[in-house]
Design a protein around this motif. Structure first.
Motif, short mmCIF file in Angstrom:
data_model
loop_
_atom_site.label_atom_id
_atom_site.label_comp_id
_atom_site.label_asym_id
_atom_site.label_seq_id
_atom_site.Cartn_x
_atom_site.Cartn_y
_atom_site.Cartn_z
N LEU A 30 0.84 -1.19 0.00
CA LEU A 30 0.00 0.00 0.00
C LEU A 30 0.89 1.25 0.00
O LEU A 30 2.11 1.15 -0.03
CB LEU A 30 -0.94 0.00 1.22
N ASP A 31 0.25 2.41 0.06
CA ASP A 31 0.98 3.68 0.03
C ASP A 31 0.95 4.33 1.41
O ASP A 31 -0.01 4.17 2.16
CB ASP A 31 0.34 4.62 -0.99
N LEU A 32 1.99 5.10 1.71
CA LEU A 32 2.04 5.89 2.94
C LEU A 32 1.65 7.31 2.56
O LEU A 32 2.35 7.98 1.81
CB LEU A 32 3.46 5.85 3.54
N VAL A 33 0.50 7.76 3.05
CA VAL A 33 -0.05 9.05 2.66
C VAL A 33 -0.07 9.97 3.87
O VAL A 33 -0.58 9.61 4.94
CB VAL A 33 -1.49 8.90 2.11
N MET A 47 -2.65 3.32 3.08
CA MET A 47 -3.85 3.04 2.29
C MET A 47 -3.47 2.90 0.82
O MET A 47 -2.37 3.25 0.41
CB MET A 47 -4.87 4.17 2.44
N ASP A 48 -4.42 2.40 0.03
CA ASP A 48 -4.24 2.33 -1.42
C ASP A 48 -4.67 3.69 -1.96
O ASP A 48 -5.86 3.99 -2.06
CB ASP A 48 -5.10 1.20 -2.01
N TYR A 49 -3.72 4.53 -2.31
CA TYR A 49 -4.01 5.91 -2.68
C TYR A 49 -4.83 6.01 -3.95
O TYR A 49 -5.75 6.82 -4.04
CB TYR A 49 -2.70 6.71 -2.82
N PHE A 52 -8.34 5.29 -3.15
CA PHE A 52 -8.89 6.41 -2.39
C PHE A 52 -9.33 7.54 -3.32
O PHE A 52 -10.43 8.08 -3.19
CB PHE A 52 -7.85 6.91 -1.37
N VAL A 53 -8.49 7.90 -4.27
CA VAL A 53 -8.81 8.97 -5.22
C VAL A 53 -10.00 8.57 -6.08
O VAL A 53 -10.91 9.37 -6.32
CB VAL A 53 -7.58 9.31 -6.11
N LYS A 58 -15.82 9.15 -7.33
CA LYS A 58 -17.10 8.47 -7.45
C LYS A 58 -18.13 9.10 -6.51
O LYS A 58 -19.28 9.34 -6.88
CB LYS A 58 -16.92 6.98 -7.14
N ARG A 59 -17.72 9.38 -5.28
CA ARG A 59 -18.61 10.00 -4.29
C ARG A 59 -19.03 11.39 -4.75
O ARG A 59 -20.21 11.77 -4.65
CB ARG A 59 -17.88 10.08 -2.94
#
Length: 189
Positions: A30-33, A47-49, A52-53, A58-59
């Protein structure tokens, strides 16, 4: 930054060295954000960046689709509008309000017709009274330059989709509701 506060799914929250946090993120693929850079120490999340984007877009798209656009329709009167013209414009105003559009009714004064301000105000108030079953007056008539303007909003629960629903609601001919017409046999006589 030597240390970060680490949060995320399947991770025990705590303060880690930056290199250890990066190693943990790689371990989970995963990514460190960095979430809050101004905190002491900065807060990071694993998280999986890209996901997330994607979910954020979509939201936002769903929220945009749910929001309704307010359509404002205008009806223009003269200070000495005849009865037939008034009735025609009133019927159009009713149709606009039934469709769910806001109505901007105004009286336009040309040249010296500005002396008939009272007639224009009476005309708009009469329109408001005639449309009180279909809409609610948002702003009483106000003179702005050469226009006297009044806004009417549709009443909630009174709106409907225009023509298409009206066509669908009409009964279709069936054997029960179609009358048999006798055939004219005038040709043989």
């Amino acid at each position: 930054m030597p240390e970060v506060r680490l949060v995320g799914d399947n991770i025990e929250p705590g303060i880690f060295k930056t290199a250890d946090a990066m190693r943990l993120a790689d371990q989970f693929e995963l990514d460190l954000v960095e979430i809050s850079p101004n905190a002491e120490p900065p807060v990071c999340k694993i998280m999986d960046y890209k996901k997330f984007v994607y979910m954020q877009k979509k939201r936002d798209k769903e929220l945009k689709a749910k929001s309704t656009q307010i359509v404002v329709k205008e009806i223009r009167f003269g200070p000495q509008t005849d009865e037939h013209d008034y009735d025609f414009k009133r019927k159009n105003a009713e149709k606009f309000l039934k469709e769910g559009s806001k109505l901007k009714a105004f009286v336009f004064f040309k040249g010296r017709s500005i002396i008939y301000k009272e007639q224009g105000q009476i005309l708009l108030l009469r329109l408001a009274q005639d449309l009180e079953d279909h809409g609610k007056v948002e702003a009483l008539p106000v003179l702005e330059g050469k226009r006297m303007i009044m806004y009417i909003a549709p009443k909630k629960g009174k709106t409907s989709q225009p023509a298409q629903k009206a066509k669908d609601s009409q009964p279709r001919p069936t054997a029960k509701n179609v009358e048999a017409k006798p055939a004219d046999n005038n040709e043989n006589e």
